[in-house]
Design a protein around this motif. Structure first.
Motif, PDB file in Angstrom:
ATOM      1  N   UNK A   1       0.833  -1.203   0.000  1.00 11.79           N
ATOM      2  CA  UNK A   1       0.000   0.000   0.000  1.00 11.79           C
ATOM      3  C   UNK A   1       0.862   1.245   0.000  1.00 11.79           C
ATOM      4  N   UNK A   2       0.330   2.313  -0.590  1.00 11.24           N
ATOM      5  CA  UNK A   2       1.104   3.551  -0.658  1.00 11.24           C
ATOM      6  C   UNK A   2       0.175   4.741  -0.794  1.00 11.24           C
ATOM      7  N   UNK A   3       0.734   5.896  -0.512  1.00 13.75           N
ATOM      8  CA  UNK A   3       0.075   7.170  -0.761  1.00 13.75           C
ATOM      9  C   UNK A   3       0.873   7.936  -1.820  1.00 13.75           C
ATOM     10  N   UNK A   4       0.133   8.532  -2.744  1.00 12.67           N
ATOM     11  CA  UNK A   4       0.707   9.418  -3.743  1.00 12.67           C
ATOM     12  C   UNK A   4      -0.055  10.733  -3.674  1.00 12.67           C
ATOM     13  N   UNK A   5       0.493  11.759  -4.294  1.00 18.62           N
ATOM     14  CA  UNK A   5      -0.229  13.024  -4.390  1.00 18.62           C
ATOM     15  C   UNK A   5      -0.007  13.620  -5.769  1.00 18.62           C
ATOM     16  N   UNK A   6      -0.941  14.484  -6.129  1.00 15.19           N
ATOM     17  CA  UNK A   6      -0.884  15.091  -7.453  1.00 15.19           C
ATOM     18  C   UNK A   6      -1.163  16.574  -7.343  1.00 15.19           C
ATOM     19  N   UNK A   7      -0.210  17.371  -7.811  1.00 13.95           N
ATOM     20  CA  UNK A   7      -0.376  18.823  -7.884  1.00 13.95           C
ATOM     21  C   UNK A   7      -1.033  19.156  -9.222  1.00 13.95           C
ATOM     22  N   UNK A   8      -1.738  20.287  -9.312  1.00 15.23           N
ATOM     23  CA  UNK A   8      -2.387  20.648 -10.577  1.00 15.23           C
ATOM     24  C   UNK A   8      -1.401  20.681 -11.733  1.00 15.23           C
ATOM     25  N   UNK A   9      -1.738  19.979 -12.799  1.00 19.85           N
ATOM     26  CA  UNK A   9      -0.903  19.976 -13.991  1.00 19.85           C
ATOM     27  C   UNK A   9       0.341  19.122 -13.903  1.00 19.85           C
ATOM     28  N   UNK A  10       0.472  18.348 -12.814  1.00 27.76           N
ATOM     29  CA  UNK A  10       1.664  17.520 -12.624  1.00 27.76           C
ATOM     30  C   UNK A  10       1.294  16.045 -12.571  1.00 27.76           C
TER      31      UNK A  10
ATOM     32  N   UNK B   1      -5.865  20.850   1.355  1.00 27.40           N
ATOM     33  CA  UNK B   1      -5.521  22.237   1.094  1.00 27.40           C
ATOM     34  C   UNK B   1      -4.939  22.850   2.362  1.00 27.40           C
ATOM     35  N   UNK B   2      -3.734  23.404   2.233  1.00 30.16           N
ATOM     36  CA  UNK B   2      -3.061  24.010   3.372  1.00 30.16           C
ATOM     37  C   UNK B   2      -2.941  25.505   3.105  1.00 30.16           C
ATOM     38  N   UNK B   3      -3.566  26.292   3.949  1.00 30.26           N
ATOM     39  CA  UNK B   3      -3.546  27.747   3.763  1.00 30.26           C
ATOM     40  C   UNK B   3      -2.372  28.357   4.537  1.00 30.26           C
ATOM     41  N   UNK B   4      -1.858  29.442   4.000  1.00 27.81           N
ATOM     42  CA  UNK B   4      -0.697  30.101   4.647  1.00 27.81           C
ATOM     43  C   UNK B   4      -1.141  31.144   5.662  1.00 27.81           C
TER      44      UNK B   4
ATOM     45  N   UNK C   1       2.461  22.211   5.222  1.00 27.27           N
ATOM     46  CA  UNK C   1       2.921  23.412   4.539  1.00 27.27           C
ATOM     47  C   UNK C   1       2.011  23.687   3.346  1.00 27.27           C
ATOM     48  N   UNK C   2       1.931  24.932   2.914  1.00 27.84           N
ATOM     49  CA  UNK C   2       1.117  25.221   1.722  1.00 27.84           C
ATOM     50  C   UNK C   2       1.533  24.383   0.511  1.00 27.84           C
ATOM     51  N   UNK C   3       2.797  24.048   0.402  1.00 33.33           N
ATOM     52  CA  UNK C   3       3.256  23.241  -0.734  1.00 33.33           C
ATOM     53  C   UNK C   3       2.830  21.779  -0.636  1.00 33.33           C
TER      54      UNK C   3
ATOM     55  N   UNK D   1       8.569  14.803   2.714  1.00 35.10           N
ATOM     56  CA  UNK D   1       7.625  14.605   3.818  1.00 35.10           C
ATOM     57  C   UNK D   1       8.251  13.871   5.000  1.00 35.10           C
ATOM     58  N   UNK D   2       9.468  13.417   4.846  1.00 39.60           N
ATOM     59  CA  UNK D   2      10.126  12.637   5.896  1.00 39.60           C
ATOM     60  C   UNK D   2      10.199  13.461   7.182  1.00 39.60           C
ATOM     61  N   UNK D   3       9.812  12.840   8.270  1.00 39.96           N
ATOM     62  CA  UNK D   3       9.817  13.528   9.558  1.00 39.96           C
ATOM     63  C   UNK D   3       8.531  14.263   9.867  1.00 39.96           C
TER      64      UNK D   3
END
Length: 124
Positions: free
Chosen positions: A34-43, A121-124, A87-89, A64-66
């Motif tokens: 099992x794993x988690x992935x993520x996708x940024x817009x357009x990536x 979604x992480x807001x700054x 983080x926002x990123x 994301x380590x730590x």
């Protein structure tokens, strides 16, 4: 066939925490990497964290380590992604994925099954 259902995404302020869940059904949980992935817009989807199919070893992307922790509850056929110090990123759609009969899954092109994705979604 394996069904993966994610939950737990949402909006959080920078520095906050969220926990994502992914419930698996349709196949013996222990046979799945099992794993988690993520996708940024357009990536393309990128690797976040993985659990070894047997033995419980974990693997993380450097970004994301730590801060993130992947874990599983065999009794509930569920894996989790605890995300701290967000983080926002980190803003992205997060996907749970599974592959049958391998030790671990770290490449999105090798996944056999995907969840529907959950927005973080992480807001700054």
């Amino acid at each position: 066939q394996v069904q993966l259902v994610e939950s737990g995404g949402g909006l959080v302020q920078a520095g906050g925490s969220l926990r994502l869940s992914c419930a698996a059904s349709g196949r013996t949980f222990g046979s799945l990497a099992m794993a988690w992935f993520r996708q940024f817009p357009g990536k393309e989807r990128e690797f976040v964290a993985a659990l070894r199919g047997t033995g419980g070893n974990t693997y993380y992307a450097e970004s994301v380590k730590g801060r993130f922790t992947i874990s599983k509850d065999n009794a509930k056929n569920t894996i989790y992604l605890q995300m701290n110090t967000l983080k926002p990123e980190d803003t992205a759609v997060y996907y749970c994925a599974a592959k049958v009969a391998v030790l671990y899954l770290m490449r999105p092109d090798l996944a056999d099954y995907w969840g529907q994705g959950t927005q973080v979604t992480v807001s700054s």
